[in-house]
Design a protein around this motif. Sequence first.
Motif, PDB file in Angstrom:
ATOM      1  N   GLU A 215       0.810  -1.217   0.000  1.00  0.00           N
ATOM      2  CA  GLU A 215       0.000   0.000   0.000  1.00  0.00           C
ATOM      3  C   GLU A 215       0.845   1.270   0.000  1.00  0.00           C
ATOM      4  OE1 GLU A 215      -2.712  -1.486   2.844  1.00  0.00           O
ATOM      5  OE2 GLU A 215      -3.591  -2.360   1.045  1.00  0.00           O
ATOM      6  N   HIS A 216       2.030   1.187   0.557  1.00  0.00           N
ATOM      7  CA  HIS A 216       2.836   2.401   0.600  1.00  0.00           C
ATOM      8  C   HIS A 216       4.003   2.338  -0.375  1.00  0.00           C
ATOM      9  CE1 HIS A 216       0.770   2.079   4.550  1.00  0.00           C
ATOM     10  NE2 HIS A 216       0.354   3.253   4.120  1.00  0.00           N
ATOM     11  N   ALA A 217       3.861   1.486  -1.388  1.00  0.00           N
ATOM     12  CA  ALA A 217       4.906   1.397  -2.399  1.00  0.00           C
ATOM     13  C   ALA A 217       4.569   2.330  -3.543  1.00  0.00           C
ATOM     14  CB  ALA A 217       5.008  -0.032  -2.910  1.00  0.00           C
ATOM     15  N   ASP A 218       5.603   2.736  -4.276  1.00  0.00           N
ATOM     16  CA  ASP A 218       5.395   3.674  -5.373  1.00  0.00           C
ATOM     17  C   ASP A 218       5.758   2.989  -6.691  1.00  0.00           C
ATOM     18  OD1 ASP A 218       5.146   5.792  -7.037  1.00  0.00           O
ATOM     19  OD2 ASP A 218       6.993   6.798  -6.395  1.00  0.00           O
ATOM     20  N   ALA A 219       4.781   2.867  -7.557  1.00  0.00           N
ATOM     21  CA  ALA A 219       5.050   2.222  -8.850  1.00  0.00           C
ATOM     22  C   ALA A 219       5.210   3.255  -9.959  1.00  0.00           C
ATOM     23  CB  ALA A 219       3.924   1.256  -9.195  1.00  0.00           C
ATOM     24  N   THR A 220       5.149   4.530  -9.603  1.00  0.00           N
ATOM     25  CA  THR A 220       5.191   5.563 -10.647  1.00  0.00           C
ATOM     26  C   THR A 220       6.389   6.488 -10.479  1.00  0.00           C
ATOM     27  OG1 THR A 220       3.778   6.939  -9.257  1.00  0.00           O
ATOM     28  CG2 THR A 220       2.676   5.581 -10.886  1.00  0.00           C
ATOM     29  N   TYR A 221       7.444   5.987  -9.814  1.00  0.00           N
ATOM     30  CA  TYR A 221       8.613   6.837  -9.566  1.00  0.00           C
ATOM     31  C   TYR A 221       9.230   7.294 -10.885  1.00  0.00           C
ATOM     32  CZ  TYR A 221      11.075   2.422 -10.429  1.00  0.00           C
ATOM     33  OH  TYR A 221      11.522   1.263 -10.993  1.00  0.00           O
ATOM     34  N   GLY A 222       9.786   8.529 -10.848  1.00  0.00           N
ATOM     35  CA  GLY A 222      10.368   9.067 -12.071  1.00  0.00           C
ATOM     36  C   GLY A 222      11.784   9.579 -11.858  1.00  0.00           C
ATOM     37  N   HIS A 223      12.358   9.269 -10.719  1.00  0.00           N
ATOM     38  CA  HIS A 223      13.698   9.778 -10.424  1.00  0.00           C
ATOM     39  C   HIS A 223      14.766   8.760 -10.814  1.00  0.00           C
ATOM     40  CE1 HIS A 223      13.402   7.023  -7.067  1.00  0.00           C
ATOM     41  NE2 HIS A 223      12.239   7.580  -6.760  1.00  0.00           N
ATOM     42  N   GLU A 224      16.004   9.146 -10.611  1.00  0.00           N
ATOM     43  CA  GLU A 224      17.112   8.270 -10.967  1.00  0.00           C
ATOM     44  C   GLU A 224      17.129   7.051 -10.040  1.00  0.00           C
ATOM     45  OE1 GLU A 224      21.881   8.744 -11.017  1.00  0.00           O
ATOM     46  OE2 GLU A 224      20.729  10.448 -11.799  1.00  0.00           O
ATOM     47  N   VAL A 225      17.434   5.902 -10.608  1.00  0.00           N
ATOM     48  CA  VAL A 225      17.472   4.686  -9.798  1.00  0.00           C
ATOM     49  C   VAL A 225      18.859   4.058  -9.878  1.00  0.00           C
ATOM     50  CG1 VAL A 225      15.021   4.121  -9.927  1.00  0.00           C
ATOM     51  CG2 VAL A 225      16.553   3.406 -11.781  1.00  0.00           C
ATOM     52  N   PRO A 226      19.235   3.235  -8.925  1.00  0.00           N
ATOM     53  CA  PRO A 226      18.492   2.904  -7.701  1.00  0.00           C
ATOM     54  C   PRO A 226      18.537   4.044  -6.692  1.00  0.00           C
ATOM     55  CG  PRO A 226      20.609   1.779  -7.732  1.00  0.00           C
ATOM     56  CD  PRO A 226      20.498   2.469  -9.040  1.00  0.00           C
ATOM     57  N   ALA A 227      17.405   4.319  -6.081  1.00  0.00           N
ATOM     58  CA  ALA A 227      17.345   5.381  -5.077  1.00  0.00           C
ATOM     59  C   ALA A 227      17.921   4.866  -3.774  1.00  0.00           C
ATOM     60  CB  ALA A 227      15.898   5.817  -4.886  1.00  0.00           C
ATOM     61  N   GLU A 228      18.641   5.744  -3.115  1.00  0.00           N
ATOM     62  CA  GLU A 228      19.302   5.389  -1.849  1.00  0.00           C
ATOM     63  C   GLU A 228      18.264   4.866  -0.847  1.00  0.00           C
ATOM     64  OE1 GLU A 228      22.584   5.627  -1.556  1.00  0.00           O
ATOM     65  OE2 GLU A 228      22.520   4.744   0.458  1.00  0.00           O
ATOM     66  N   GLY A 229      18.573   3.748  -0.222  1.00  0.00           N
ATOM     67  CA  GLY A 229      17.702   3.259   0.846  1.00  0.00           C
ATOM     68  C   GLY A 229      16.389   2.677   0.364  1.00  0.00           C
ATOM     69  N   HIS A 230      16.343   2.237  -0.877  1.00  0.00           N
ATOM     70  CA  HIS A 230      15.108   1.644  -1.396  1.00  0.00           C
ATOM     71  C   HIS A 230      15.395   0.300  -2.059  1.00  0.00           C
ATOM     72  CE1 HIS A 230      13.675   5.746  -0.866  1.00  0.00           C
ATOM     73  NE2 HIS A 230      12.442   5.269  -0.950  1.00  0.00           N
ATOM     74  N   TYR A 231      14.395  -0.517  -2.103  1.00  0.00           N
ATOM     75  CA  TYR A 231      14.495  -1.737  -2.901  1.00  0.00           C
ATOM     76  C   TYR A 231      13.327  -1.801  -3.875  1.00  0.00           C
ATOM     77  CZ  TYR A 231      11.009  -4.030   0.125  1.00  0.00           C
ATOM     78  OH  TYR A 231       9.875  -4.372   0.804  1.00  0.00           O
ATOM     79  N   TYR A 232      13.425  -2.737  -4.826  1.00  0.00           N
ATOM     80  CA  TYR A 232      12.452  -2.768  -5.927  1.00  0.00           C
ATOM     81  C   TYR A 232      11.841  -4.156  -6.050  1.00  0.00           C
ATOM     82  CZ  TYR A 232      14.542   1.671  -6.929  1.00  0.00           C
ATOM     83  OH  TYR A 232      14.986   2.958  -6.803  1.00  0.00           O
ATOM     84  N   LEU A 233      10.573  -4.144  -6.422  1.00  0.00           N
ATOM     85  CA  LEU A 233       9.834  -5.412  -6.504  1.00  0.00           C
ATOM     86  C   LEU A 233       8.931  -5.355  -7.720  1.00  0.00           C
ATOM     87  CD1 LEU A 233       8.325  -7.346  -3.692  1.00  0.00           C
ATOM     88  CD2 LEU A 233       6.666  -6.335  -5.201  1.00  0.00           C
ATOM     89  N   GLY A 234       9.076  -6.335  -8.597  1.00  0.00           N
ATOM     90  CA  GLY A 234       8.285  -6.322  -9.830  1.00  0.00           C
ATOM     91  C   GLY A 234       7.102  -7.264  -9.756  1.00  0.00           C
TER      92      GLY A 234
END
Lengths: 381, 422
Positions: A215-234
């Motif tokens: 619920e608190h994940a963002d699927a519409t990010y538009g910044h440079e990746v990988p963002a510090e302190g984040h992980y990704y899930l497809g």
Amino acid sequence: MTDRRDLTFEDLLRNAGVAEAQSRLERLAPDPATLPPSELERRRGSAARAGGGGGCGSGSCGCGSSAPSNTLLDKPLDRRQALGTLFGALAVTTQAVGACSPVSMESDEEREAKLLERDEFFKGNYRLMTPEEQTETVRRLERLAHLRGQGDVQIRTDQALEGVMYGYAFNISKCKGFRNCVEACVQENNLDRPSDRQYIRIFEKPDGESIDDLEHADATYGHEVPAEGHYYLGTQCFQCANPPCVYVCPVQATWQEPDGIVVVDYDWCIGCRYCMAACPYWARRFNWSEPEVPAEQLNPRQHYLGNRARKKGVVEKCTFCIQRTREGRLPACAEACPTGARVFGNLLDPDSEIRWVLEHKQVFRLKEDLGTEPRFWYYMD
Amino acid sequence: MHLKWFLLSGLRSATTGGRRYHLWMGTLTLVMLLGAYGYSVQLRDGLGVTGMNDHTSWGLYISNFTFLVGMAAAAVMLVLPAYVLEDVNFSRAVLIAEGVAVSALCMCLAFVVADLGNPLASWHLIPKIGILNFPRSMLAWDVVVLNGYLALNTIIPFYILYSHYTGRTPNKSRYVPFVYLSVFWAVSIHLVTAFLMAGLPARPFWNHGLLGPRFLASAFTAGTAFMILLLWFVDSETDYDIDAGAFRKLAMVTTVAAQVNLIMLGSEIFTEFYFPTHHVESARYLFFGLEGYDALVPWIRVALVMNVGATVVLTLHPLRENRYWLLSSCAVLFVAVWVEKGMGLVVPGFVPSPLGEIVEYSPTWVEVVVTAGIWAMGLFILTVLTKVALPIELGIERSPLIVQERPGQTRSQAGGKQRAGT
């Protein structure tokens, strides 16, 4: 022509101005297999010269009954064929009238496309088609794509391979959120460009947050990746072993293939979107308007149950790139991934990489409590 | 021959009337035409012209569909006492209730078709020609029960009206079995519609066992409330008198149903909010808004207030027995349930999405116009059915062939003529 009765029928049609109907004649013959190959070739050739398919209803034709002792009358018809016959007769009549009128506004190609579309309208569910009917519809669809200026596409109908059950594993530690997979999927599967359709969603989450809590994940990010302190899930379609979407379809337009892929017969779907309500992973997409792919970007290597052209008002979904995987290739997303986060393979092959992951990593799936049994696992290094 | 005259006199009844009648029917026709225009736009451009999207994939159409199935089911509240319990209070009202059921079902089917992305392929639903995924898909069940209920509610009143028209007494052994069937069928249509949603583990907002019973309670609330309003209109505007006992009993049914509905709503709200889990998000979105998205909040709060207020008024005997209070609280209940069970039930099921994303829905002009058009169609059908049925029941319309064919059975007809003449 060896069969006198067929000759009569053919002449009848030709006199009515329906030369295109010839290609349908093959199916009216008592048994095409008994005809000499040269004869079959000649028929196909003349049909192609005259502009390809079209003519009478698929598989049979009502107007045939006016020919004396036509073979059709001896053939058992199922109900759908009967329906097609009825409309086939209507179409031939109207066409004959049209051909006799001095001014015809339609070009031959338009007329041919209309006839093909009509045959497409009355065809049955893909799963119930005989191999011949499958070949027929594929030929019609390929021809229609050509007539509509969508280039020359090849639509395959490859069956599921023996002893194959596809599975997918996603390495959360490796994914960096580049979304190359998303892009490759869009290209490969001819996804609608104007609506920016995507089967794959990559969620960005702060480290330390539970994976279960999307619920608190963002699927519409538009910044440079990988963002510090984040992980990704497809996420994408998980091809559940117990798919709720398949249960609910009122017309069986969606089903699970023997290799585990859940597919949609786009031409059988009525567009009620019950499957979309039933999917716990938001894997299905609906064509809210006529989907568009620029001709130069179109992937011509297609599968009937995969990336072929969809139409407005029907549901579609990820098929693990059925057009690729049934040829032994990787899905486009797995091939495009630059980090090696995506592992795809045959679950029934003990030497496959997916089996190695499942046996050596701690894996989990989304919403396991629902009992949908996804064939899509997550793991970490 | 009788049938021809029956249809002809029906046509005559439906097309003759005063200035207000023609104005009413003309207005409905205009709204239907507007709806047809909206639908033509939707057919041409696809469902993208609606407010629906991949996240909220059902909207105003399915909301109205859900509500109207309840309206149709509510006819059982008159059919059961009138035919099965042989309650004389309901003997006249029941035909009107069946008219409501028929028109509500026509609207249901129209809403489902309007919601289809590929309506030309709906022949795929027909068994044998297509494939009806029965019994696995609940939507297939819904297709079966809705059409079956439509058939039942068309056949029974038709048989009774036609018998009266031809001067015969309806033969009970012929229609009562169908009546029994329709009583069970009425409950089943609404339960099936509830199961259609309750059977989806993907949507926790719907996926609970109370949904079916609650559908029934709200259906008997809004449905009987509408019947009271309609019967009052018929009673005061036509010669067709409705027994005062029918109003009293229907008001009681509405009251009890509204109370039960509120108890269930309270039970739901308690379960959701006493110890909020992940599953509470949809309810939170509906009642309080979620992360700044709160399109439905004012609607549901107003509906809730209306619901509670009207139920309290109906619960108090002096107020319920007062015609003014009864009629106004019925109107309020009808609107409140429409909001609560329509948009208030369907849309929050999709917000947030199963992956936690929030995309709000609001209907576009196309949806509004098509919805209005379908409602106008339903009211049109209801008006025609009532307009045709009443003169037959009053004995004004009788087959002209009766005298020649059955000289022995013209007494009731003569009586009818007399009454019409006075």
